[in-house]
Design a protein around this motif. Sequence first.
Motif, PDB file in Angstrom:
ATOM      1  N   LEU A  32      85.932 -29.609  45.771  1.00 55.35           N
ATOM      2  CA  LEU A  32      86.564 -30.791  45.181  1.00 55.35           C
ATOM      3  C   LEU A  32      86.899 -31.843  46.237  1.00 55.35           C
ATOM      4  CD1 LEU A  32      88.787 -28.898  42.647  1.00 55.35           C
ATOM      5  CD2 LEU A  32      87.041 -30.571  42.059  1.00 55.35           C
ATOM      6  N   ILE A  33      87.273 -31.404  47.428  1.00 57.58           N
ATOM      7  CA  ILE A  33      87.585 -32.347  48.497  1.00 57.58           C
ATOM      8  C   ILE A  33      86.331 -33.113  48.915  1.00 57.58           C
ATOM      9  CG2 ILE A  33      88.242 -32.491  50.942  1.00 57.58           C
ATOM     10  CD1 ILE A  33      90.303 -30.292  50.361  1.00 57.58           C
ATOM     11  N   SER A  34      85.185 -32.454  48.867  1.00 62.50           N
ATOM     12  CA  SER A  34      83.944 -33.097  49.300  1.00 62.50           C
ATOM     13  C   SER A  34      83.315 -33.997  48.230  1.00 62.50           C
ATOM     14  CB  SER A  34      82.931 -32.041  49.741  1.00 62.50           C
ATOM     15  OG  SER A  34      82.518 -31.266  48.633  1.00 62.50           O
ATOM     16  N   LEU A  35      83.840 -33.976  47.019  1.00 64.94           N
ATOM     17  CA  LEU A  35      83.299 -34.829  45.960  1.00 64.94           C
ATOM     18  C   LEU A  35      83.486 -36.303  46.300  1.00 64.94           C
ATOM     19  CD1 LEU A  35      84.468 -33.208  42.602  1.00 64.94           C
ATOM     20  CD2 LEU A  35      82.186 -33.237  43.560  1.00 64.94           C
ATOM     21  N   LYS A  36      82.507 -37.092  45.928  1.00 62.44           N
ATOM     22  CA  LYS A  36      82.606 -38.531  46.132  1.00 62.44           C
ATOM     23  C   LYS A  36      83.032 -39.186  44.829  1.00 62.44           C
ATOM     24  CE  LYS A  36      79.367 -38.755  49.865  1.00 62.44           C
ATOM     25  NZ  LYS A  36      78.224 -39.383  50.458  1.00 62.44           N
ATOM     26  N   SER A  37      83.822 -40.225  44.948  1.00 64.55           N
ATOM     27  CA  SER A  37      84.278 -40.949  43.763  1.00 64.55           C
ATOM     28  C   SER A  37      83.135 -41.805  43.217  1.00 64.55           C
ATOM     29  CB  SER A  37      85.472 -41.833  44.102  1.00 64.55           C
ATOM     30  OG  SER A  37      85.071 -42.890  44.941  1.00 64.55           O
ATOM     31  N   LYS A  38      83.317 -42.316  42.019  1.00 65.91           N
ATOM     32  CA  LYS A  38      82.304 -43.180  41.416  1.00 65.91           C
ATOM     33  C   LYS A  38      82.066 -44.416  42.279  1.00 65.91           C
ATOM     34  CE  LYS A  38      82.734 -42.154  36.516  1.00 65.91           C
ATOM     35  NZ  LYS A  38      83.173 -42.666  35.208  1.00 65.91           N
ATOM     36  N   GLN A  39      83.157 -44.988  42.817  1.00 64.62           N
ATOM     37  CA  GLN A  39      83.026 -46.182  43.634  1.00 64.62           C
ATOM     38  C   GLN A  39      82.214 -45.890  44.898  1.00 64.62           C
ATOM     39  OE1 GLN A  39      85.931 -45.120  42.318  1.00 64.62           O
ATOM     40  NE2 GLN A  39      86.370 -46.721  40.840  1.00 64.62           N
ATOM     41  N   GLU A  40      82.433 -44.733  45.522  1.00 65.16           N
ATOM     42  CA  GLU A  40      81.675 -44.371  46.722  1.00 65.16           C
ATOM     43  C   GLU A  40      80.194 -44.199  46.392  1.00 65.16           C
ATOM     44  OE1 GLU A  40      84.938 -41.883  49.358  1.00 65.16           O
ATOM     45  OE2 GLU A  40      83.951 -40.879  47.690  1.00 65.16           O
ATOM     46  N   LEU A  41      79.898 -43.551  45.268  1.00 66.87           N
ATOM     47  CA  LEU A  41      78.508 -43.352  44.867  1.00 66.87           C
ATOM     48  C   LEU A  41      77.818 -44.675  44.529  1.00 66.87           C
ATOM     49  CD1 LEU A  41      78.841 -40.136  42.687  1.00 66.87           C
ATOM     50  CD2 LEU A  41      77.822 -40.322  44.954  1.00 66.87           C
ATOM     51  N   ILE A  42      78.514 -45.544  43.838  1.00 70.30           N
ATOM     52  CA  ILE A  42      77.956 -46.855  43.499  1.00 70.30           C
ATOM     53  C   ILE A  42      77.677 -47.650  44.772  1.00 70.30           C
ATOM     54  CG2 ILE A  42      78.496 -49.093  42.436  1.00 70.30           C
ATOM     55  CD1 ILE A  42      79.939 -47.487  40.215  1.00 70.30           C
ATOM     56  N   GLY A  43      78.606 -47.587  45.729  1.00 77.23           N
ATOM     57  CA  GLY A  43      78.411 -48.274  47.008  1.00 77.23           C
ATOM     58  C   GLY A  43      77.186 -47.766  47.747  1.00 77.23           C
ATOM     59  N   GLU A  44      76.987 -46.439  47.735  1.00 76.80           N
ATOM     60  CA  GLU A  44      75.803 -45.873  48.392  1.00 76.80           C
ATOM     61  C   GLU A  44      74.514 -46.325  47.718  1.00 76.80           C
ATOM     62  OE1 GLU A  44      75.952 -41.642  48.879  1.00 76.80           O
ATOM     63  OE2 GLU A  44      77.721 -41.733  50.157  1.00 76.80           O
ATOM     64  N   VAL A  45      74.503 -46.339  46.380  1.00 77.81           N
ATOM     65  CA  VAL A  45      73.309 -46.764  45.647  1.00 77.81           C
ATOM     66  C   VAL A  45      72.994 -48.228  45.940  1.00 77.81           C
ATOM     67  CG1 VAL A  45      72.384 -47.203  43.331  1.00 77.81           C
ATOM     68  CG2 VAL A  45      73.502 -45.030  43.831  1.00 77.81           C
ATOM     69  N   GLY A  97      73.837 -49.882  48.601  1.00 78.81           N
ATOM     70  CA  GLY A  97      73.356 -49.936  49.982  1.00 78.81           C
ATOM     71  C   GLY A  97      71.902 -49.528  50.085  1.00 78.81           C
ATOM     72  N   LEU A  98      71.527 -48.480  49.347  1.00 79.70           N
ATOM     73  CA  LEU A  98      70.129 -48.033  49.357  1.00 79.70           C
ATOM     74  C   LEU A  98      69.203 -49.073  48.733  1.00 79.70           C
ATOM     75  CD1 LEU A  98      70.579 -44.278  48.403  1.00 79.70           C
ATOM     76  CD2 LEU A  98      69.833 -45.187  50.605  1.00 79.70           C
ATOM     77  N   LEU A  99      69.666 -49.724  47.677  1.00 79.31           N
ATOM     78  CA  LEU A  99      68.838 -50.741  47.033  1.00 79.31           C
ATOM     79  C   LEU A  99      68.688 -51.981  47.904  1.00 79.31           C
ATOM     80  CD1 LEU A  99      70.127 -50.503  43.349  1.00 79.31           C
ATOM     81  CD2 LEU A  99      67.936 -49.718  44.241  1.00 79.31           C
ATOM     82  N   GLN A 100      69.713 -52.324  48.658  1.00 77.65           N
ATOM     83  CA  GLN A 100      69.651 -53.508  49.512  1.00 77.65           C
ATOM     84  C   GLN A 100      68.844 -53.258  50.780  1.00 77.65           C
ATOM     85  OE1 GLN A 100      73.734 -54.466  50.255  1.00 77.65           O
ATOM     86  NE2 GLN A 100      73.856 -55.858  48.517  1.00 77.65           N
ATOM     87  N   SER A 101      68.757 -52.044  51.215  1.00 76.18           N
ATOM     88  CA  SER A 101      68.109 -51.717  52.483  1.00 76.18           C
ATOM     89  C   SER A 101      66.655 -52.184  52.568  1.00 76.18           C
ATOM     90  CB  SER A 101      68.207 -50.218  52.742  1.00 76.18           C
ATOM     91  OG  SER A 101      67.595 -49.875  53.944  1.00 76.18           O
ATOM     92  N   PRO A 102      65.782 -51.889  51.596  1.00 81.09           N
ATOM     93  CA  PRO A 102      64.391 -52.359  51.711  1.00 81.09           C
ATOM     94  C   PRO A 102      64.278 -53.881  51.748  1.00 81.09           C
ATOM     95  CG  PRO A 102      64.549 -50.671  50.019  1.00 81.09           C
ATOM     96  CD  PRO A 102      65.942 -51.006  50.441  1.00 81.09           C
ATOM     97  N   ALA A 103      65.074 -54.563  50.964  1.00 80.11           N
ATOM     98  CA  ALA A 103      65.018 -56.026  50.949  1.00 80.11           C
ATOM     99  C   ALA A 103      65.449 -56.587  52.303  1.00 80.11           C
ATOM    100  CB  ALA A 103      65.905 -56.578  49.839  1.00 80.11           C
ATOM    101  N   LYS A 104      66.496 -55.997  52.876  1.00 73.62           N
ATOM    102  CA  LYS A 104      66.953 -56.456  54.196  1.00 73.62           C
ATOM    103  C   LYS A 104      65.887 -56.206  55.257  1.00 73.62           C
ATOM    104  CE  LYS A 104      71.919 -56.037  53.566  1.00 73.62           C
ATOM    105  NZ  LYS A 104      73.141 -55.350  53.982  1.00 73.62           N
ATOM    106  N   ASN A 105      65.185 -55.083  55.165  1.00 72.47           N
ATOM    107  CA  ASN A 105      64.123 -54.778  56.131  1.00 72.47           C
ATOM    108  C   ASN A 105      62.984 -55.786  56.032  1.00 72.47           C
ATOM    109  OD1 ASN A 105      65.526 -52.585  57.076  1.00 72.47           O
ATOM    110  ND2 ASN A 105      64.379 -51.094  55.867  1.00 72.47           N
TER     111      ASN A 105
END
Length: 176
Positions: free
Chosen positions: A129-142, A144-152
């Motif tokens: 339970l301590i290692s679970l990520k919140s919805k906001q953390e998961l949304i932020g990661e997604v 970030g992943l979506l922006q990464s190719p465009a930034k490259n």
Amino acid sequence: MTREEKAVIIDELSQKFANTPYFYITNAAGMSVSEVDSLRRLCFERGVEYRVVKNTLIKKALETLDTDYSSFDEVLKGFSGVMFHPESGKVPAQLIKEFKKKSGSDKLKFKGASVDTAVFVGESQLDVLISLKSKQELIGEVIGLLQSPAKNVIGALTSGGQNLAGILKTLSEKED
């Protein structure tokens, strides 16, 4: 306690369980008054609501919900307290672990939790339970992943343009 009082408590708990996606069931039996005060203070500081409720009332309140919480039947024995947090499933887990570390005792026991209707039972689940990520953390990661190719791509285009301009400038200066 009269039946009417019990019915009111069950109704309040049912609404709280239905409206709060994150709740933990703990056992604080054997704790001194000062330890319980310390736990309540820590809960208040972290925005966690802590209530001590009879097991039968918790069980009846959970039975009114659509989700199957029958796996909690085995842990609803002895002394039970319920921790509610409106925003994060890992804040109460971190609080329990920190309280155990600060107090130096193992009197506060984790019985079970519900995180977005997923049920976790047993002390061994606390680290999960301590290692679970919140919805906001998961949304932020997604995001970030979506922006990464465009930034490259943009980075490659702008750096390539600068290199090309540098080469053209060098060649034009050589011809003179």
